[in-house]
Design a protein around this motif. Structure first.
Motif, PDB file in Angstrom:
ATOM      1  N   GLN A  95       5.339  -0.531   2.807  1.00  0.00           N
ATOM      2  CA  GLN A  95       4.532  -0.781   3.990  1.00  0.00           C
ATOM      3  C   GLN A  95       3.203  -1.410   3.584  1.00  0.00           C
ATOM      4  O   GLN A  95       2.718  -1.183   2.472  1.00  0.00           O
ATOM      5  N   ASN A  96       2.689  -2.233   4.494  1.00  0.00           N
ATOM      6  CA  ASN A  96       1.378  -2.837   4.249  1.00  0.00           C
ATOM      7  C   ASN A  96       0.456  -2.598   5.441  1.00  0.00           C
ATOM      8  O   ASN A  96       0.912  -2.525   6.578  1.00  0.00           O
ATOM      9  N   LYS A  97      -0.851  -2.531   5.111  1.00  0.00           N
ATOM     10  CA  LYS A  97      -1.823  -2.312   6.193  1.00  0.00           C
ATOM     11  C   LYS A  97      -1.909  -3.526   7.098  1.00  0.00           C
ATOM     12  O   LYS A  97      -1.965  -3.410   8.311  1.00  0.00           O
ATOM     13  N   SER A  98      -1.966  -4.698   6.456  1.00  0.00           N
ATOM     14  CA  SER A  98      -2.151  -5.908   7.255  1.00  0.00           C
ATOM     15  C   SER A  98      -0.840  -6.273   7.939  1.00  0.00           C
ATOM     16  O   SER A  98       0.237  -5.885   7.484  1.00  0.00           O
ATOM     17  N   ARG A  99      -0.970  -7.057   8.994  1.00  0.00           N
ATOM     18  CA  ARG A  99       0.235  -7.524   9.660  1.00  0.00           C
ATOM     19  C   ARG A  99       0.754  -8.727   8.862  1.00  0.00           C
ATOM     20  O   ARG A  99       0.049  -9.724   8.724  1.00  0.00           O
ATOM     21  N   GLU A 154       1.111   7.377   8.728  1.00  0.00           N
ATOM     22  CA  GLU A 154       1.565   5.996   8.617  1.00  0.00           C
ATOM     23  C   GLU A 154       1.027   5.098   9.723  1.00  0.00           C
ATOM     24  O   GLU A 154       1.285   3.901   9.726  1.00  0.00           O
ATOM     25  N   GLU A 155       0.230   5.684  10.647  1.00  0.00           N
ATOM     26  CA  GLU A 155      -0.324   4.825  11.692  1.00  0.00           C
ATOM     27  C   GLU A 155      -1.246   3.753  11.110  1.00  0.00           C
ATOM     28  O   GLU A 155      -1.539   2.759  11.750  1.00  0.00           O
ATOM     29  N   ALA A 156      -1.698   3.966   9.876  1.00  0.00           N
ATOM     30  CA  ALA A 156      -2.606   2.992   9.266  1.00  0.00           C
ATOM     31  C   ALA A 156      -1.876   1.737   8.782  1.00  0.00           C
ATOM     32  O   ALA A 156      -2.505   0.761   8.402  1.00  0.00           O
ATOM     33  N   PHE A 157      -0.550   1.769   8.796  1.00  0.00           N
ATOM     34  CA  PHE A 157       0.190   0.657   8.189  1.00  0.00           C
ATOM     35  C   PHE A 157       0.979  -0.107   9.249  1.00  0.00           C
ATOM     36  O   PHE A 157       1.694   0.491  10.051  1.00  0.00           O
ATOM     37  N   GLN A 158       0.820  -1.423   9.215  1.00  0.00           N
ATOM     38  CA  GLN A 158       1.432  -2.218  10.281  1.00  0.00           C
ATOM     39  C   GLN A 158       2.801  -2.768   9.905  1.00  0.00           C
ATOM     40  O   GLN A 158       3.728  -2.728  10.697  1.00  0.00           O
ATOM     41  N   GLU A 208       0.826  -1.207   0.000  1.00  0.00           N
ATOM     42  CA  GLU A 208       0.000   0.000   0.000  1.00  0.00           C
ATOM     43  C   GLU A 208       0.861   1.259   0.000  1.00  0.00           C
ATOM     44  O   GLU A 208       0.407   2.328  -0.383  1.00  0.00           O
ATOM     45  N   GLY A 264       1.312   6.402  -1.167  1.00  0.00           N
ATOM     46  CA  GLY A 264       0.564   5.782  -0.069  1.00  0.00           C
ATOM     47  C   GLY A 264       0.594   6.578   1.219  1.00  0.00           C
ATOM     48  O   GLY A 264      -0.378   6.613   1.947  1.00  0.00           O
TER      49      GLY A 264
END
Ligand code: PEP
Ligand code: MG
Length: 757
Positions: A137-141, A113-117, A46, A66
């Motif tokens: 970076q990706n949203k999901s873990r 960037e808090e939206a990305f784990q 993302e 992103g």
């Protein structure tokens, strides 16, 4: 957006797109903006962001897909700050499935960037320097596979060209980042070879710039590779011959291992595979280097890590041949005083330099058992390693002081500091000359007590130093070193050759061979023991020897053959109880009987001893002394067990002192008992080579000390300046004190009594 692992095939498409984009026009910024989008798409991420290093060691967000666009050119992180700063300071990739819980996570609200784990970052490197960081970076873990890291690193290689060539930061600033330097800095490192050296930083990886990454015709690239490989092998053979002329080659088995690596099929196949994947030959070599570094960062085994360094060395060499660069270090225009700076270095690469100008080596990685450290030791060149900030902090031509005694590097020191190091270096040179002049003087105290000074050795090259140092023999021959530089267990014949050569080089002086002490910190690449939870207390040394007697018997057989007609001295490491010694002796007896039955020429005399490294053995001294010809204290191991304090743990390094009442009591008690039993007692740990420690040992009753050859001159000078009787009384009093260390009292005593330390 779904997440899926990306393999090499995926990145091939991306590479072509990047190449097209680089060919197309547009400003540097414009191209970066398109690049991040391409990468994010291709890597199913993302976010993709590029941070570029600006003056003052600050990483600035230059482009993102992103994160919030307003963060571009606003978000800045210092090297070492945040995860991006971590990647820049280590020069290593980092993957995190939960980036925000990482202790170094630095939250920047403007980025969103808090939206990305999850996050994966790789350094953008050019010519050995960190130019920036590329991150996705990706949203999901999620975790990132090794393939994905490799793919992102390959993309970062292409980006490095774009960043380096596109004028993204003004020329003036580039000059500032290049010479930013003005401030002095101290970098912590680990000592790999003692000594002091200073001069001008010469980055080893200079000059290799790859411009063509993607190839149209894989067939012709493979041909180029094979041609350059042939040239490289020829050049290595020349180098081996030259090294022999320098008096090194004959003894440096490490260099032969290097030749072997050059023909390593696995390595070459990986390069060919990368070419078939669409890269030019040079980009393929560099890709395999990057992959190798990435794998290396995960390998714990120090031996394997070091062999990777040899591959890196070969990779650089191959690149020079491929690019036809006049990159040979010998041809380069070097300053008179060279401090060589490299991420890592192979032994042959070091020998490429004009050794008369080489003052010191600083490595980003490396370990004391690395081939380059072994070769540098033979040459007397100070080396420090594991200096993680090296790549971002040192600039070519920086004045650099390398302090191999204290594991530190001083960059651009002020004139006063520089002058005091220059004095220290000069002082040492004078002292070395004085030690050389005293080489043939006896090691006798002022009141007439002779002390036997022996050398520790491990490579045949160490044996040459016997003569130079004035050692009376070898008190500890670490037989595992030749085993560590080979790729298979040496058979009896090749072991016999090594031991016979060692005895021949000793020219009749006694040599005490220690049987294999593998396991613990000394791993063999071909010995796949089960990993121990606590290796130094695990299945190592004599424990392996007794559980796998065939191996120990082969070694004993080789030692017996090598010592035909001469005295053979063998000692067993890590003996914890007398029963172990009995079993080891039984193997010696069986091998002697076997050799005699076959009509072999026996040693004139066989003397057996043990290393006292495990405290339990001290509670069996009467039984022990009745069974051995000598005992040698392995203080390196002994004191870590005595104080329950790992000898390799830097946090504990200064916590306990060997010059402390419990240690001195232990040693005094041991020496009194050995004396009463008439058994020769020596000490062969590192402390024996430090004058102040040696003073304490002599005061405790030790009359035989074995140490690294460089310690013999200084320790002899100390011994010749002391009076034993008052010293022994003083050390006895020290051992009764309740202090944690008596080092300072002993130092004051030496100064008050004019004893050189
Ligand atoms: C020791 O333990 O003191 C010793 C000399 O052996 P090594 O350093 O090889 O373990
Ligand atoms: Mg030991």
């Amino acid at each position: 957006m779904p997440t899926q692992p990306l393999g090499w095939i995926g990145s091939r498409k991306l590479l072509r797109q990047l190449r097209d984009l680089m060919k197309a026009g547009g400003s540097g910024q414009d191209r970066l903006d398109r690049v991040v989008r391409l990468i994010a798409d291709d890597m199913v991420a993302e976010v993709c962001s590029i941070y570029i290093m600006r003056a003052g060691e600050v990483l600035e967000l230059f482009a993102t897909w992103g994160l919030k666009p307003e963060a571009v050119h606003r978000t800045r992180l210092r090297v070492g700050e945040g995860i991006v700063g971590d990647v820049a300071s280590s020069g290593q990739p980092l993957t995190l499935s939960d980036a925000q819980s990482h202790p170094n996570f630095a939250y920047r609200p403007e980025t969103g960037e808090e939206a990305f784990q999850s996050m994966m970052g790789v350094p953008v490197l050019r010519d050995g320097r960190v130019l920036g960081v590329l991150a996705v970076q990706n949203k999901s873990r999620r975790g990132y596979t090794e393939d994905e890291v490799e793919a992102l690193e390959t993309v970062a290689m292409v980006l490095a060209e774009l960043v380096g060539a596109s004028g993204l930061i003004g020329e003036e600033e580039e000059r500032v980042t290049d010479t930013m330097a003005s401030l002095p800095a101290r970098l912590a490192a680990v000592s790999l070879n003692e000594g002091l050296g200073m001069g001008y930083a010469v980055p080893h990886e200079r000059g290799i710039v790859i411009r063509q990454i993607v190839a149209e015709d894989s067939g012709s690239e493979i041909e180029r590779l094979e041609r350059s490989l042939g040239e490289m092998l020829g050049a290595i053979d020349d180098l081996l011959r030259r090294s022999e002329l320098r008096g090194l080659g004959e003894h440096l088995e490490v260099l032969e291992t290097y030749r072997m690596f050059a023909e390593d099929r696995g390595w070459l196949e990986r390069i060919r595979e990368a070419i078939r994947g669409g890269l030019t030959a040079e980009a393929a070599v560099q890709k395999v280097q990057i992959d190798t570094r990435q794998r290396m960062s995960k390998v714990k085994d120090p031996y394997i890590r070091e062999r990777y360094a040899d591959l890196e060395d070969l990779g650089n060499r191959l690149l020079h041949h491929l690019l036809g660069a006049e990159g040979s270090a010998e041809a380069a225009d070097l300053p008179d005083d060279v401090v060589l700076v490299a991420r890592n270095l192979g032994p042959a690469e070091l020998l490429d330099y004009d050794l008369s100008r080489l003052r010191a080596v600083v490595l980003g990685e490396g370990s004391p058992t690395s081939h380059v450290a072994i070769v540098a030791r033979a040459l007397g060149v100070p080396v420090v390693g594991r200096c993680p900030d090296l790549l971002t902090r040192v600039r070519p031509g920086d004045f650099t002081v390398v302090d191999g005694d204290n594991g530190q590097v001083l960059l651009r020191p002020r004139l006063g500091v520089r002058a005091s190091f220059a004095d220290a270096i000069q002082d040492r040179a004078q002292r070395r000359a004085a030690f050389a002049a005293a080489r043939d003087l006896p090691a006798v105290t002022r009141d007439g007590q002779p002390i036997v000074l022996l050398a520790n050795a491990g490579l045949l090259v160490d044996m040459q130093q016997l003569e130079e140092s004035g050692a009376e023999g070898v008190g500890l021959y670490r037989t595992e070193v030749p085993f560590m530089v080979r790729d298979a267990f040496p058979d009896v014949t090749s072991q016999t050759e090594v031991y016979a050569k060692a005895l021949a080089l000793a020219k009749g002086r006694p040599v005490t061979f220690r049987t294999l002490d593998i396991g613990g910190d000394k791993a063999l690449p071909y010995w796949a023991g089960t990993p121990d939870e606590n290796p130094v207390m695990g299945w190592r040394a004599i424990r392996i020897g007794l559980d796998r007697p065939a191996m120990l018997r082969q070694q004993l057989r080789a030692l017996i053959r090598a010592a035909a007609g001469a005295e053979l001295r063998v000692m067993f490491p890590m003996i914890a109880e007398v029963a172990e010694l009995d079993r080891a002796r039984d193997l010696v007896d069986r091998e002697l009987a076997r050799h005699a039955a076959a009509g072999g020429h026996l040693p004139s005399e066989v003397k057996l001893g043990v290393m006292l490294e495990v405290p339990a053995l001290v509670w069996q001294l009467p039984a022990l002394f009745g069974r051995v010809d000598f005992v040698s204290v392995g203080s390196n191991d002994l004191f870590q067990f005595l104080f329950a304090s790992d000898r390799g743990n830097p946090r504990l390094a200064r916590r306990y002192d060997v010059l402390s009442p419990p240690a001195l009591n232990f040693l005094r008690n041991l020496s009194v008992q050995a004396d009463a039993a008439g058994v020769p007692l020596s000490l062969c740990g590192e402390m024996a080579g430090h004058p102040l420690d040696a003073l304490a040992l002599v005061g405790c009753g030790f009359r035989i000390l074995s140490m690294p050859p460089a310690g013999i001159g200084p320790v002899k000078t100390t011994i010749r300046g002391l009076d034993l009787v008052p010293l022994a009384g003083f050390v006895e009093r020290l051992s009764q004190l309740p202090s944690r260390s008596v080092r300072e009292q002993l130092r004051t005593y030496a100064l008050d009594h004019g004893i050189p330390i």
